[in-house]
Design a protein around this motif. Structure first.
Motif, PDB file in Angstrom:
ATOM      1  N   GLU A  78     -26.502 -39.244  -8.840  1.00  0.00           N
ATOM      2  CA  GLU A  78     -26.431 -38.199  -9.855  1.00  0.00           C
ATOM      3  C   GLU A  78     -25.880 -38.781 -11.145  1.00  0.00           C
ATOM      4  OE1 GLU A  78     -24.438 -33.766 -10.533  1.00  0.00           O
ATOM      5  OE2 GLU A  78     -24.127 -34.855  -8.655  1.00  0.00           O
ATOM      6  N   GLY A  79     -26.559 -38.483 -12.238  1.00  0.00           N
ATOM      7  CA  GLY A  79     -26.139 -38.993 -13.529  1.00  0.00           C
ATOM      8  C   GLY A  79     -26.744 -40.332 -13.858  1.00  0.00           C
ATOM      9  N   MET A 118     -21.755 -42.550 -18.826  1.00  0.00           N
ATOM     10  CA  MET A 118     -21.086 -42.733 -17.550  1.00  0.00           C
ATOM     11  C   MET A 118     -21.246 -44.171 -17.101  1.00  0.00           C
ATOM     12  SD  MET A 118     -21.806 -39.154 -15.520  1.00  0.00           S
ATOM     13  CE  MET A 118     -23.571 -39.158 -15.750  1.00  0.00           C
ATOM     14  N   LYS A 119     -20.419 -44.538 -16.086  1.00  0.00           N
ATOM     15  CA  LYS A 119     -20.407 -45.886 -15.549  1.00  0.00           C
ATOM     16  C   LYS A 119     -20.351 -45.825 -14.038  1.00  0.00           C
ATOM     17  CE  LYS A 119     -17.704 -47.667 -19.496  1.00  0.00           C
ATOM     18  NZ  LYS A 119     -16.441 -48.345 -19.886  1.00  0.00           N
ATOM     19  N   PHE A 120     -20.824 -46.949 -13.446  1.00  0.00           N
ATOM     20  CA  PHE A 120     -20.649 -47.077 -12.006  1.00  0.00           C
ATOM     21  C   PHE A 120     -19.192 -47.390 -11.707  1.00  0.00           C
ATOM     22  CE2 PHE A 120     -25.254 -48.021 -12.325  1.00  0.00           C
ATOM     23  CZ  PHE A 120     -25.712 -47.059 -11.438  1.00  0.00           C
ATOM     24  N   SER A 121     -18.873 -47.427 -10.440  1.00  0.00           N
ATOM     25  CA  SER A 121     -17.473 -47.624 -10.054  1.00  0.00           C
ATOM     26  C   SER A 121     -16.932 -48.972 -10.479  1.00  0.00           C
ATOM     27  CB  SER A 121     -17.332 -47.463  -8.534  1.00  0.00           C
ATOM     28  OG  SER A 121     -17.642 -46.148  -8.148  1.00  0.00           O
ATOM     29  N   CYS A 181     -21.953 -42.544 -10.629  1.00  0.00           N
ATOM     30  CA  CYS A 181     -21.818 -42.546 -12.096  1.00  0.00           C
ATOM     31  C   CYS A 181     -20.763 -41.505 -12.498  1.00  0.00           C
ATOM     32  CB  CYS A 181     -23.154 -42.246 -12.761  1.00  0.00           C
ATOM     33  SG  CYS A 181     -24.355 -43.575 -12.637  1.00  0.00           S
ATOM     34  N   ARG A 182     -19.703 -41.967 -13.270  1.00  0.00           N
ATOM     35  CA  ARG A 182     -18.650 -41.062 -13.720  1.00  0.00           C
ATOM     36  C   ARG A 182     -18.227 -41.475 -15.138  1.00  0.00           C
ATOM     37  NH1 ARG A 182     -16.830 -42.641  -8.550  1.00  0.00           N
ATOM     38  NH2 ARG A 182     -16.867 -40.976  -6.979  1.00  0.00           N
TER      39      ARG A 182
END
Length: 749
Positions: A523-524, A548-551, A577-578
């Motif tokens: 998502e995202g 957003m970015k991956f972890s 993604c956050r």
């Protein structure tokens, strides 16, 4: 019966004028007269008489006798005389006799009859005698009285030359009509000879002649003779007399009558069989005849044998060909019978004849009078254009194609006879042109070649609709396509109606694939995979969007289809993604924290759990929940041991947790008349109040006391129970309780 006038020694009347009829006849009644056809004596037509309207007015066959009648004139109502010609044997017609009788010139009257001795020129038999009498318009004499025979005998002697000075040199015999050949002397009622005549007819044969011997003293006599006797020199004729025979025998089956319609004595009829028919089935007998003998017995043949067909041609001499249809007519071996030799379709003789008709005919060869002609020929020529579907031949219209000759057939473009050829020969056979298989539409070009990790079925057919199987080697697949997104290892190539090969897959190249799809975009994030390509080496980029970015704080991650047929392995916790959050508030001394996510429970999801440190290690993400925990044996004044901080996209929620030490045990229990306000909490500085119930007090008359959590223990560990008072007055003397300390927690009780 017109001859019965002779019974009165008279003859039929000669009507010389109408007055004879007017005077003698009854009105409207017809009478026979002495007017006989074929002679001018007497006058053939009644003078001054008219023919009866609507009747026969001239002699014709079947109407030879002249009859007269007295009738009423329809105009004047007067009587008139009419005549007509009719049959001489009509029983309803009357007759008029005259006496003395009348005879034609050269005839002599004798007892009412007119007779004449006629010499037969050159001698002869009955037929010549009949002809001699016919020449004088008379018939053979039939004497009915002995006196007539006596007078005729004298006349015969005179006729043959006997005089007073000479005698006969030989017996003289004259033919007469006297006979009983039918077993009846009356000729069917026509004559009525007396016994004095018939008693003299005693010979062995049925016919009798008048004979006079040499000696004049010897009496006459009757000589019997057969019909075959032919040496008579004289005949006795009588006028008038029967001048015809009755109707002749009718023709039998399969014949015709060669006849001039004459029924006069001497008339001869030939009954001829139709060609190919024979009398009574006798091949040597083709006709039969009968002669009118008049009073000598009528027709010599009273019945005629039928003509029948018999086999005259020999069919066993004809050739037989199995490929020729032979049709025989009924009774084909009889004359004019036929046999059809019919060639099969598209076959003929060398003369180009498809149907030969031969007939059983009578030929001029006496050795073989009957034969089938013309002789049939074999059907050895192919006619018509040889037909081969979807092909042309080198057949020409001007050539003659006999059995065993050939033509060449060439298939049309993109057509074949079989898998290997488009050219065949077809022969003219006894059954017609060879039948070749049709040229079928085919994919004449080679199907796709086999390269690399591919194998193919053997090719034995290339007609429309045929399919050829293609297979990848083990662990190999055809690349997926939008039309065939599912990987397959087998395919077919089909010959289409447009005569080209078509494959069930787009690319007939085999290779390794990643059979499972790559990791999906979380998502995202978005994926640049086309949902189809999965060949080894294919790279798929997963990219977070909207900042957003991956972890791992990266914006994009690349996965690759590896040589082992699997996509690059990615830690699932990485594929989230956050948005990254600012650092949260620092930990208070001794605090620890845990990380969770809104709506979930679990680990750090990329964040580090740090315990016993005053600094936090990121990264921290939007949606992350940080729970700050009090050190062991501490809690907030309201009993909380932790607080959760959330990030609203801009800032973290405030850290309002104060961790205090707690007493390790609960304060003393209130028993009896004692109550307290302990809620279960025991943090540092917490005061718990105790008070006595109504009408009770501690021994020192105090009604309430307190205990406080200090340094992990309660200041009072033992509290005496309240004592109940005896009266209200005693209770009223109890001193009021001291005020509660500031940390005392009151109770609603």
């Amino acid at each position: 019966m017109p001859f019965r006038c002779i019974d009165d020694r008279s003859s039929l009347a000669v009507i010389r004028n109408p007055a004879d009829v007017m005077r003698l006849a009854q009105a409207n009644t017809y009478y026979y007269t002495y007017h006989v056809p074929g002679t001018s004596w007497p006058t053939p037509i009644i003078p001054d008489a008219t023919c009866d309207p609507g009747s026969v007015c001239a002699e014709e066959p079947g109407a030879e006798c002249l009859v007269v009648a007295k009738t009423t004139n329809p105009v004047t109502s007067d009587f008139q005389v009419v005549y007509k010609y009719q049959s001489c044997e009509d029983p309803s017609t009357q007759h008029v006799c005259m006496y003395p009788g009348a005879c034609p010139p050269t005839f002599f009257l004798m007892t009412g009859g007119c007779f004449k001795i006629v010499e037969i020129s050159g001698g002869g038999g009955v037929e010549e005698a009949l002809a001699a009498c016919d020449s004088v318009n008379s018939s053979l004499a039939f004497p009915e009285y002995e006196r007539v025979l006596q007078k005729l005998a004298r006349r015969l002697r005179e006729e043959v030359g006997e005089t007073h000075s000479a005698v006969l040199s030989a017996q003289a015999d004259a033919v007469m009509a006297l006979n009983n050949v039918r077993g009846d002397w009356t000729q069917g009622g026509l004559y009525n000879p007396l016994a004095e005549v018939t008693d003299k007819a005693t010979g062995p044969d049925p016919y009798y002649a008048l004979s006079v011997p040499v000696s004049p003293e010897s009496p006459y006599f009757l000589t019997s003779f057969p019909l075959t006797r032919n040496n008579f020199t004289h005949v006795v004729c009588q006028h008038p007399g029967p001048i015809s025979c009755e109707d002749p025998p009718v023709a039998g089956d399969n014949m015709w009558m060669d006849w001039d319609n004459s029924t006069k004595p001497g008339a001869f009829i030939v009954y001829r069989c139709y060609p190919g028919y024979f009398v009574n089935g006798n091949i040597s007998w083709t006709e039969q005849g009968t002669t009118c003998l008049g009073q000598m017995g009528g027709w010599t043949a009273v019945s005629i044998l039928n003509c029948t067909a018999i086999d005259v041609c020999n069919a066993s001499s004809l050739p037989s060909w199995p490929e020729v249809v032979t049709e025989v007519s009924e009774n084909h071996q009889t004359l004019n019978g036929s046999i059809n030799f019919t060639c099969l379709d598209n076959m003929a003789t060398i003369q180009n004849i498809s149907v030969q008709v031969i007939n059983c005919i009578n030929q001029t060869d006496p050795a073989v009078p009957y034969a089938y002609l013309p002789p049939p020929e074999p059907c050895n020529r192919c006619i018509g254009i040889p037909e081969v579907t979807n092909a042309d031949t080198d057949w020409t219209e001007t050539a003659t194609y006999l059995v065993n000759t050939t033509v060449t057939a060439t298939c049309n473009v993109s057509h074949l006879f079989n898998f290997t050829t488009d050219l065949l020969t077809l022969a003219c056979t006894a059954l017609g042109w060879d039948t070749l298989p049709p040229c079928y539409p085919a994919c004449v070009a080679d199907p796709p070649a086999v390269v690399g990790n591919l194998e193919r079925d053997n090719i034995t057919d290339n007609s429309v609709g045929v399919t050829i199987g293609y297979r990848c080697l083990p662990l190999m697949f055809f690349p997926p396509t939008p039309d065939q997104p599912t990987p397959v290892s087998e395919a077919t190539v089909t010959c289409q109606s447009n005569l080209t090969w078509a494959s069930s897959v787009t690319n007939l190249t085999c290779g390794k694939l990643c059979l499972k799809p790559p990791p999906p975009a979380p998502e995202g994030a978005i994926s640049d995979w086309n949902n189809i390509t999965s060949n080894v080496g294919t790279e798929v980029n997963l990219t977070c969007t909207d900042g957003m970015k991956f972890s791992d704080r990266s914006v994009a991650i690349t996965v690759t289809c590896e040589d082992d047929g699997n996509w690059t392995t990615i830690d699932p916790t990485l594929l989230i993604c956050r948005r990254e959050a600012i650092p949260p508030p620092s930990l208070l001394p001794g605090m620890t924290f845990t990380v969770s996510w809104a709506g979930t429970t679990g680990g750090s999801n990329g964040s580090t759990n740090t315990t016993g440190s005053t600094s936090l290690t990121g990264p921290f993400w939007e949606g992350m929940e940080l729970t700050y925990h009090c050190p062991n044996n501490t809690m907030s004044p309201d009993g909380e041991t932790q607080v959760t901080l959330t990030y609203n996209g801009t800032t973290w929620s405030s850290l309002d947790l104060v961790c205090l030490s707690v007493c390790s045990s609960a304060p003393p229990v209130a028993t009896g008349f004692l109550s307290n306000n302990y809620t279960g909490l025991g943090v540092e500085g917490l005061v718990v109040g105790y008070w006595c119930r109504e009408f009770s007090a501690f021994p020192d008359n105090i009604t309430n006391i307190v205990t406080e959590c200090v340094g992990g223990s309660w200041t009072l560990t033992n509290i005496t129970d309240c004592i109940q008072r005896k009266s209200r007055r005693d209770y009223m003397n109890i001193a009021p309780p001291p005020p509660l300390p500031p940390k005392f927690i009151s109770s609603d009780d």
